[in-house]
Write an enzyme that holds these catalytic residues in place. Sequence first.
Site, short mmCIF file in Angstrom:
data_model
loop_
_atom_site.label_atom_id
_atom_site.label_comp_id
_atom_site.label_asym_id
_atom_site.label_seq_id
_atom_site.Cartn_x
_atom_site.Cartn_y
_atom_site.Cartn_z
N ASP A 191 0.86 -1.18 0.00
CA ASP A 191 0.00 0.00 0.00
C ASP A 191 0.90 1.25 0.00
O ASP A 191 2.13 1.17 0.15
CB ASP A 191 -0.98 0.00 1.18
C1 BGC Z 1 -5.04 3.23 0.01
C2 BGC Z 1 -5.17 2.15 -1.05
C3 BGC Z 1 -5.03 2.76 -2.41
C4 BGC Z 1 -3.70 3.47 -2.49
C5 BGC Z 1 -3.42 4.06 -3.86
C6 BGC Z 1 -3.82 4.10 -0.21
O1 BGC Z 1 -3.86 5.23 0.59
O2 BGC Z 1 -4.98 2.61 1.27
O3 BGC Z 1 -6.39 1.48 -0.90
O4 BGC Z 1 -5.15 1.77 -3.39
O5 BGC Z 1 -3.69 4.52 -1.54
O6 BGC Z 1 -4.16 5.19 -4.09
#
Ligand code: BGC
Length: 784
Positions: free
Chosen positions: A303
């Site tokens: 993530d």
């Molecule tokens: C979130 C993810 C997301 C990623 C990319 C993160 O802050 O937890 O779910 O896919 O950002 O935008």
Amino acid sequence: MTSLLRRSAVAALVLLLYPFAPSPAPSSEKAPHASSESTALSDPGVEKKIDDLLHKMTLEEKVGQLVQYTSGQPTGPGTGRTDYEDMIRKGEVGALFNITTARQVNAFQRLAVEQSRLHIPLLFGLDVIHGFRTEFPIPLGLSASWNPDLIQQTARVAAQEASAAGVRWTFSPMVDIARDARWGRITEGSGEDPYLGSVIARAYVRGYQGTRLDAPDSMAACAKHFVGYGAAEGGRDYNSTEISEHTLRQFYLPPFHAAVEEGAATIMSAFNSLNGVPASANPFTLTQILRKEWGFQGIVDSDYTALAELIKHGIANDGTTAARKAFLAGVDMDMVSSLYHDHMAQLVKSGEVPEAAVDEAVRRILRVKFALGLFERPYADESKEAGAMLQKDSVMLARTAAEESFVLLKNSTVGSAPLLPLSPNAKTIALIGPLANDKANMVGSWGGLGRSQDAITLRTALNERIGAQNVHYAKGTEITGGTDDQLTEAVKVAEQADTVILALGENAGEMTGEAASRAFLGFPGRQEELLEKMVATGKPCVLLIFSGRPLTLPWAFQHVPAAMAVWFPGIQAGPALVRTLFGDANPSGRLTVSWPRSVGQEPLFYNALSTGRPAGKIDLTRPPRNAVEKYVSRYIDEQNSPQFPFGFGLSYATFTYGHVRVDKTKISAASLNEELQAREPKQSASLSASADITNTGTRPGVETVQCYLRFQGTSVAQPVRALTKFQRISLAPGETKKVTFLLGPSAFGIWNDQQKLAAEPAKVTLWIAPDSSQGMQATLEITK
Ligand code: BGC
């Protein structure tokens, strides 16, 4: 919204250079232990091509494949890069995200394909969560349809639109089991049940990835967040989780396993720590379970800045250690932290990370790029982009999806009939509330490229339906804030109308989704005050609750005659609501999360264990009379039961359930286990259970018939009920249908005290039920 919009503002600068289905398809189920190689990704010809490339790659080029950046925004530690162009030319970047048009994608892709030494294409990702341009209801709302075929169709449309813009990878579905309505991201998932969550996870993967991943209109799915993110303590986003291996296997892992079995090309590792070991550096979940037990062959992406966050978690004191721990645990790609870029080559040179492990990670990334056909067709066709968006059928699907997401919570009789559907003769309607004429909020959080201008509000649709002269609108108050004058005006408007429709709720962008946990779950601002004033007018009130989660509204549920959870319905909000209010569409949504009475009940979920002191009926009007009433598992000031249970939802039709018939009352554990352990399970039914369901109402309706099991006498205590199957059936007034559930061996497997999935001798209760709190039951026995 949020991350995408947050990040795309800066990105912009950088870049200057379908219908009702009767039941889940049987293919959506497999024995959980069945061979789980994601075969879509393994192809000997491709492996050979990857070998050839690996031979040619320098260590730096290999590391480059493991590196992923967003399109430019310096948020979080180590993310402030703007020198992508040169890095791409040097082969130092494997993937980019938050780039949202074919022209921009192609511009970056040309750098990789035409100017880098080995011409390896980039992989472009985006959070396409509930639509790309055609925005469907938020995922929690979609899940309330209990209609996997519908969800699959929405994902297909999302893939067609996103891929036309060059996006071939979505960070969806979010398959985190969520049991706590305080957690803002409950909005992004499919609720609290592992079985339903698994069926829906498969539907998303099928929709995004299509029949062939290399079709130009398919995109790779990403099941996230692996794992346990939904169990954030106190419902506070990013918080730690403590989940026993048993609970992990029984509740949190199944939707991920289902996604992997369905061929999901990628998995995202989560932010949270899991039993003290952050999920993005957790070898037990990432390597032991995901790769060894399930045979996952795709990419594990971290993530956003999750690797750099290992330092804050306290398991690394520098970037080198964080990179090493995450990589060796099983994270292939580093989203945004830049730690692999900065440290991986050195880690290999120092011998702390074997180069063979880097080769394997690169192999997994190239495998997905080959599977998507990016080597053959790296570019998006810019001429087709605009035409792919908001196609007529897609917009109609958005309306159907919204209608199927609505959950009718209360519908009392006013005069001689239930308040809903509204009589076609309803003359004047007072339309009140901050969400009645709000386009932006209809799109919901994580709204992709959805534009508020595409959304039709309730006010617009109602004006069209009954004539603007008959709709008396007053905003009444703001979502937060608001003035006395607004309240006074709303009362005046309501007093002049026959019926009041109230559109109240949350602000999707600020109060739901990521980093939007709430400690209070009532209506924000002065909306409760507005509601009470509306009820005090004596006019019949229909309450529409717009939210990304269940809200605690005990007063409302006691005093308004009709209430419906409408989530954030997407761009077709207005038409779907009006059709439902007037009965052209009959609500069929069912809750996929338990709806609490009070925040203090959270986490609240139906498939809980019994305690040793379960409470019977609780009378809160008096103190317990004796020790038997007092020393039980209960609150002294609240019921244990939810306001509305998991699986609950009303219809304009009414249904009755006949007796449950089972074709046997004894099944042997040995025969079940033989099947459970077989390499090729026969998929034959171990039990058939059926009941007659009758529509006793005056309108056609859809009923979601739910089958639950309870096992008693097992080595590990089992939930008081667990959903094992469901079927959606359509019934004409007066019609009766026999619904039969064929339960295979996997329905009887439990995660035992050896952490193995097996059947055990037990007393079994089986319900065929309209929701998780009631139903008709039968008992049987699993013998030795
Ligand atoms: C979130 C993810 C997301 C990623 C990319 C993160 O802050 O937890 O779910 O896919 O950002 O935008």
